[in-house]
Design a protein around this motif. Sequence first.
Motif, short mmCIF file in Angstrom:
data_model
loop_
_atom_site.label_atom_id
_atom_site.label_comp_id
_atom_site.label_asym_id
_atom_site.label_seq_id
_atom_site.Cartn_x
_atom_site.Cartn_y
_atom_site.Cartn_z
N GLN A 89 -5.89 5.37 -4.77
CA GLN A 89 -4.83 6.36 -5.01
C GLN A 89 -5.17 7.27 -6.19
N THR A 110 -5.51 11.22 -5.76
CA THR A 110 -4.65 12.07 -6.57
C THR A 110 -5.45 13.26 -7.11
N ARG A 111 -6.66 12.99 -7.52
CA ARG A 111 -7.54 14.06 -8.00
C ARG A 111 -8.00 14.95 -6.83
N LYS A 171 -5.26 17.26 -5.59
CA LYS A 171 -5.09 18.35 -6.56
C LYS A 171 -6.10 19.46 -6.25
N TYR A 196 -0.77 12.77 1.32
CA TYR A 196 0.54 12.75 0.66
C TYR A 196 1.26 11.43 0.93
N LEU A 238 -0.12 8.58 -1.00
CA LEU A 238 0.24 8.64 -2.42
C LEU A 238 1.75 8.49 -2.65
N ARG A 280 4.05 10.62 -1.63
CA ARG A 280 4.68 11.94 -1.79
C ARG A 280 5.30 12.36 -0.46
#
Length: 601
Positions: free
Chosen positions: A389, A393-394, A397, A427, A430, A432
């Motif tokens: 994760q 996440t990176r 981005k 998403y 993660l 989201r």
Amino acid sequence: MKKTRPNSVSVLPSHQSQFKDKPILGDAGSLSGPAGFVGRLTFRRIVLGAGGLLFVYITISTILGSTPEHMRRGPVASRPESDPYLDIPRDSDSYNNNNDRDIYKVAPPPAEIKLPPIGKEDNTNDVVKKNPWSEPLNNNNKPADDLNLGTGGVGSGSRGEVPPVVDNNIITGSEEEEEEESETVQEDLDQSPLAIATRARNNSPATYAELLSASKREFDFATALVVREADLALKSEKVYSVTNKNQTAPSDDIHDYLSLSKYYWPNPKTSNGLPYIRRDGHINPEIETVEDYRLLRTMIREVHMMGMAYHFTNDKAYLDKCVMRLKEWFLDEETYMNPNINYGSLQKGEKLGARTGVLDMFTIFRVFDALHYLKQDPSWPQDLIPGLQAWFTRYVKWLETALLAKVERKGNNNHGTYFDVQIIGIYLFLGRTEDARAVAQSALTNRIDLQITGKGEQPEELRRKTSWYYSVFNLQALMTLARWGDDLGVDMWHHEGPQGQSIKKAIDFMLPYAMSNGEGWPVANIKGFPMGDYLKCLQIAWNIYGDEKYLDAIAQLEPVIRQDMEAGKLKTISTYLCDMSTLFEGNARGGQGLIWHWCLT
């Protein structure tokens, strides 16, 4: 010395044993003379006589009369209060003795009660019975008789209309309306989901036994294929890493992912072949000189297959190999990949990759699907998913901010569709969820409405040299997005745009050409009409829409595809697990069982 009487009386076998050798009323030691004689005889006889009389009374009452309440109910301590299985009704009349009662005697049928017709004479008392429902109203909209039901009451219309006359042989007025309403209700019942499903089930070409037989055989075949693939992955000792390549990206960082653009070729007009030129539909074999793309896709596919195999076999060897592969590609210090695709689909001579390279990672959701199975094992490393994760996440981005990714996201063809497929999966991994739902919601307009015409054409894909392939390829992406929509509460399957654009229209547009092996296809197409992937779309479409024409097409196309597999022209696969999981999870939110996001890719 004077003897005393006992303070209590116990129940003994004989009533006399309790009093033996005890002074009693009338004993010679306590009374003398006539009084003693009378006292002695009277007390003994009173005791015995009273007991006898009580016994006789109870016996006679039990036989001839009702049972006393305290005897009927029994000991309070042993009888639950108001026990319907034990309590006897308290109505004493129910227990009145009836010498003529015979419980085995069949009761005679009740006497027939004959009622005169409404409004006819009763022969019994020669009184004419009036029917208040058929009485005419007076000028005040009241019944003419003395019932005085009033306006709008029983027997009158809600607005003072004259109620219809009731006749035993004629149906008029409200009864006719009731009959029509009954017919409407019956029509509604005939169109209920259960009625429709029942008729469809009765028209099934297979018996239930045949269905079970075919289902078990297909399941065994499908899982055997999964295990075969997983076993091959288990045996592979090759290192899957971006550090394997013999050339680096323009960044000169060995950890940067690199792939070459497959449709770009050396320029024959220059000595060094630069700049490369595009030849759509023709793959440059030079792409195989850089392994990053091939290794990435192999890692994703093998982790998914081993995750599936673990799910069906519980063999920990698959789990351990998945752990190794995931750490090897994403986390291990020596072999990790940097979380970007700045150099994907690079054209030699350029300093940066192309936007199309973003698609190299789109199948990553297959790894996330496998994790649903793998993470449930107690031996699963608890730090692995948090580590993954952090990497994603990176990476997400980068997808949100990098110029290449932004341009790719705006693509109005399969590139934009697969960008959505990729980022929704990340998403959700993660957590989201709202961001994922926003992408799915926007896809209704940005992907379905803008990419499909009212006739079901996909104009951007039809412009390609391999127009059939790309029409199917984008259709697969749209249907995969619709599957994500199921998880997110966005119904893409049944969405229609302003001109009637829909996923189903896109499927239907291609269907007649699939049935004729591409005859009449309206645009150029250089590499034929392969049906394997379109057949997958049809199978899922049948389960989603239930359109019989899809089933007819499957019946025609599937044997051809099977023959090609048996002849070695196509890789042998089974879509059974996808098809069954579609039934259980398609059009339903939150599918976390046998997940089939990967089935179309």
